[in-house]
Design a protein around this motif. Sequence first.
Motif, PDB file in Angstrom:
ATOM      1  N   PRO A   1       3.458  -6.430   2.908  1.00 31.61           N
ATOM      2  CA  PRO A   1       3.719  -5.281   2.032  1.00 31.61           C
ATOM      3  C   PRO A   1       2.618  -4.229   2.126  1.00 31.61           C
ATOM      4  CG  PRO A   1       2.879  -7.115   0.751  1.00 31.61           C
ATOM      5  CD  PRO A   1       3.109  -7.643   2.143  1.00 31.61           C
ATOM      6  N   ASP A   2       3.022  -2.969   2.031  1.00 35.41           N
ATOM      7  CA  ASP A   2       2.069  -1.853   2.003  1.00 35.41           C
ATOM      8  C   ASP A   2       1.529  -1.740   0.577  1.00 35.41           C
ATOM      9  OD1 ASP A   2       0.672   0.484   2.019  1.00 35.41           O
ATOM     10  OD2 ASP A   2       2.314   1.744   2.773  1.00 35.41           O
ATOM     11  N   ARG A   3       0.314  -2.184   0.366  1.00 35.69           N
ATOM     12  CA  ARG A   3      -0.248  -2.227  -0.976  1.00 35.69           C
ATOM     13  C   ARG A   3      -0.590  -0.840  -1.511  1.00 35.69           C
ATOM     14  NH1 ARG A   3      -1.381  -7.383  -2.724  1.00 35.69           N
ATOM     15  NH2 ARG A   3      -0.998  -8.995  -1.133  1.00 35.69           N
ATOM     16  N   SER A   4      -0.565   0.165  -0.638  1.00 31.42           N
ATOM     17  CA  SER A   4      -0.810   1.526  -1.137  1.00 31.42           C
ATOM     18  C   SER A   4       0.355   2.037  -1.979  1.00 31.42           C
ATOM     19  CB  SER A   4      -1.049   2.482   0.043  1.00 31.42           C
ATOM     20  OG  SER A   4       0.138   2.699   0.791  1.00 31.42           O
ATOM     21  N   LEU A   5       1.521   1.378  -1.879  1.00 26.26           N
ATOM     22  CA  LEU A   5       2.669   1.742  -2.703  1.00 26.26           C
ATOM     23  C   LEU A   5       2.552   1.199  -4.122  1.00 26.26           C
ATOM     24  CD1 LEU A   5       5.600   0.965  -0.193  1.00 26.26           C
ATOM     25  CD2 LEU A   5       4.639   3.213  -0.742  1.00 26.26           C
ATOM     26  N   MET A   6       1.571   0.308  -4.356  1.00 27.76           N
ATOM     27  CA  MET A   6       1.510  -0.444  -5.604  1.00 27.76           C
ATOM     28  C   MET A   6       0.390   0.034  -6.518  1.00 27.76           C
ATOM     29  SD  MET A   6       1.811  -4.287  -4.023  1.00 27.76           S
ATOM     30  CE  MET A   6       2.836  -4.664  -2.605  1.00 27.76           C
ATOM     31  N   SER A   7       0.593  -0.193  -7.809  1.00 27.84           N
ATOM     32  CA  SER A   7      -0.481   0.000  -8.778  1.00 27.84           C
ATOM     33  C   SER A   7      -1.466  -1.165  -8.655  1.00 27.84           C
ATOM     34  CB  SER A   7       0.104   0.013 -10.195  1.00 27.84           C
ATOM     35  OG  SER A   7       0.622  -1.272 -10.526  1.00 27.84           O
ATOM     36  N   ASP A   8      -2.607  -1.031  -9.330  1.00 28.94           N
ATOM     37  CA  ASP A   8      -3.578  -2.129  -9.299  1.00 28.94           C
ATOM     38  C   ASP A   8      -2.956  -3.418  -9.820  1.00 28.94           C
ATOM     39  OD1 ASP A   8      -5.467  -0.423  -8.282  1.00 28.94           O
ATOM     40  OD2 ASP A   8      -6.437  -0.017 -10.219  1.00 28.94           O
ATOM     41  N   GLY A   9      -2.173  -3.305 -10.877  1.00 28.93           N
ATOM     42  CA  GLY A   9      -1.562  -4.494 -11.469  1.00 28.93           C
ATOM     43  C   GLY A   9      -0.611  -5.188 -10.514  1.00 28.93           C
ATOM     44  N   LEU A  10       0.233  -4.422  -9.811  1.00 30.72           N
ATOM     45  CA  LEU A  10       1.189  -5.038  -8.901  1.00 30.72           C
ATOM     46  C   LEU A  10       0.482  -5.614  -7.673  1.00 30.72           C
ATOM     47  CD1 LEU A  10       4.170  -5.661  -8.550  1.00 30.72           C
ATOM     48  CD2 LEU A  10       4.439  -3.503  -7.331  1.00 30.72           C
TER      49      LEU A  10
ATOM     50  N   GLY B   1       3.709   7.745  -9.374  1.00 26.73           N
ATOM     51  CA  GLY B   1       4.660   7.298  -8.369  1.00 26.73           C
ATOM     52  C   GLY B   1       4.383   5.952  -7.741  1.00 26.73           C
ATOM     53  N   LYS B   2       3.419   5.199  -8.278  1.00 24.45           N
ATOM     54  CA  LYS B   2       3.135   3.871  -7.737  1.00 24.45           C
ATOM     55  C   LYS B   2       4.089   2.842  -8.366  1.00 24.45           C
ATOM     56  CE  LYS B   2      -0.791   5.010  -5.564  1.00 24.45           C
ATOM     57  NZ  LYS B   2      -1.010   4.862  -4.096  1.00 24.45           N
ATOM     58  N   LEU B   3       4.460   1.848  -7.593  1.00 20.49           N
ATOM     59  CA  LEU B   3       5.259   0.758  -8.129  1.00 20.49           C
ATOM     60  C   LEU B   3       4.387  -0.143  -8.990  1.00 20.49           C
ATOM     61  CD1 LEU B   3       7.414   0.090  -4.997  1.00 20.49           C
ATOM     62  CD2 LEU B   3       8.358   0.096  -7.315  1.00 20.49           C
ATOM     63  N   ASP B   4       4.793  -0.377 -10.235  1.00 23.81           N
ATOM     64  CA  ASP B   4       4.053  -1.196 -11.172  1.00 23.81           C
ATOM     65  C   ASP B   4       4.773  -2.513 -11.438  1.00 23.81           C
ATOM     66  OD1 ASP B   4       1.686  -1.451 -12.632  1.00 23.81           O
ATOM     67  OD2 ASP B   4       2.668  -0.881 -14.508  1.00 23.81           O
ATOM     68  N   GLN B   5       6.000  -2.616 -10.949  1.00 24.67           N
ATOM     69  CA  GLN B   5       6.776  -3.873 -11.038  1.00 24.67           C
ATOM     70  C   GLN B   5       7.793  -3.879  -9.908  1.00 24.67           C
ATOM     71  OE1 GLN B   5       8.501  -5.627 -14.789  1.00 24.67           O
ATOM     72  NE2 GLN B   5      10.447  -5.150 -13.770  1.00 24.67           N
ATOM     73  N   PHE B   6       7.980  -5.070  -9.320  1.00 24.57           N
ATOM     74  CA  PHE B   6       8.983  -5.233  -8.278  1.00 24.57           C
ATOM     75  C   PHE B   6       9.421  -6.703  -8.325  1.00 24.57           C
ATOM     76  CE2 PHE B   6      10.865  -5.774  -4.135  1.00 24.57           C
ATOM     77  CZ  PHE B   6      11.403  -4.532  -3.820  1.00 24.57           C
ATOM     78  N   ILE B   7      10.528  -6.944  -9.034  1.00 26.61           N
ATOM     79  CA  ILE B   7      11.032  -8.300  -9.228  1.00 26.61           C
ATOM     80  C   ILE B   7      12.402  -8.380  -8.597  1.00 26.61           C
ATOM     81  CG2 ILE B   7      11.718 -10.048 -10.929  1.00 26.61           C
ATOM     82  CD1 ILE B   7       9.629  -8.869 -12.797  1.00 26.61           C
ATOM     83  N   VAL B   8      12.714  -9.510  -7.973  1.00 23.09           N
ATOM     84  CA  VAL B   8      13.998  -9.686  -7.308  1.00 23.09           C
ATOM     85  C   VAL B   8      14.745 -10.852  -7.964  1.00 23.09           C
ATOM     86  CG1 VAL B   8      15.177 -10.238  -5.144  1.00 23.09           C
ATOM     87  CG2 VAL B   8      13.149  -8.752  -5.142  1.00 23.09           C
TER      88      VAL B   8
END
Length: 485
Positions: A406-415, A475-482
């Motif tokens: 995963p590209d961690r630059s798309l994520m917030s610190d928490g994610l 614009g960062k993803l702070d949650q991504f659940i499947v």
Amino acid sequence: MKKDENRTQEADKLLQTATAGAGSSILRCILALGATLPLGASAQLAPDTVRAIDAIVMKALEDKSVPSVSIAIVKDGKLAYAQAYGMASIDPALKATPQMRYKIGSNTKQFVAAAMLLLVEDGKLSLDDKIARFLPDLTRANEIAVRQLLAHTAGYPDYYPLDYLAPFMAKPTTVDAILANWGKRPLSFEPGSRWEYSNTGYAIAGRIIEIASGMSLDTFIRSRITDKLGMRSAVDTSVTPWEASDPQGYEVAAFGPPRPARPEGKYWIWAVGNLAMTGSDLARWDIALMHDAILGRASRLAIATENLLTSGTGTNYGLGQFVRMTPEGRLRWDHGGEVAGFRSQNTVFPNDDMAIVVLTNGGGSTSEKVTGEIEALLFASTADAVAPLALDKVRALFVQLQAGHPDRSLMSDGLRGYFSDQVVADFAASLKPLGEVESIVETRSDRRGGLVYRFFRIKTAGGTLRVPTYFTPDGKLDQFIVYPR
């Protein structure tokens, strides 16, 4: 000249009545239609939107009780998309096409209401006329107004309340027989005191149109509405036979397979559900109604203004269609339709110059479900300029997680903290076997705790998944659940 004077006076009266009876928020939305976009405005759906719509419908067709779906989308006051999916007939096999007409059931009622309003504009009658002027032998005819027939507040008991075809309705009848039976029974309630859906009221309205116009209902609607709008597919099924090239209607028993539906006998659905047409032609009617192309402005206000009961309670119903506000504050005109083997849903957003038509040759809730998901999709993309970028990020991260990188630059610190090496490995192991992404649809968005919530449905070769996400203000993803569907 006298006719023009009568028409002007009646139009003024219609306008005054509509204005007086409407809820203030709905009325403001209706009046805003005075400056609608021109019919020639550009209308185009983005390729991703088209793919998402196609995915919505194909997913709905996994419910085998509905063999086919035909849709039409109006955007910016113009037909923007029309497509058909599945099988118009199972045996013999016949693929559905957008050029096929479907029975639209009770969406016929808005055409009947419009026909009545055209007679009002002609000076032939008034919505406040008592039906005794035309049909004096019906129950309490001197107390019930034409308007109440069209608003479902007259009190005549419904002759077709069932969701299946009663055996006696498989045999032909006559309009006179329907009126003589159900039109002469005691009323279900005092006129104007309740709202109760009644096909009987529309059968009476259809006969009044014939008496006042001096022509058949079919001829009047064809000459004054459908022919003028170029709705070449539109037919009255009470007059025009259903052919082998038309879709076959289907029904199911419990969870059994779809079987050919037995249609109603001749004249049982006259004036209450007798029209059939393509999705595109029903969309043309929606455009005409939004833009006053057939009805004058006062008549359009009458057809699209909520009627009130004698107690002052709203009914959410105008004349031949529901009139309500969505939870998001959008004005919506809508109606469903059902006759043996067919369902339809026609939904118009007049202040947005948009409409969604969904026709099926099966029962159940598929037409409503498809309409709701397309509505969510269209308004998510039109009202939210960031939605396409968010969808791209979700698509990218999903594919990256399948690969385990995963590209961690798309994520917030928490994610970033949530996606430990073990979590990434579990995502990759479970998602990679599902194969390539076929479509991604955002079906809902909201705000909570300073974040933007976006709910996505991702379809892959191996199945459909639910993905609830949160985005930060930057614009960062702070949650991504499947979740599995």
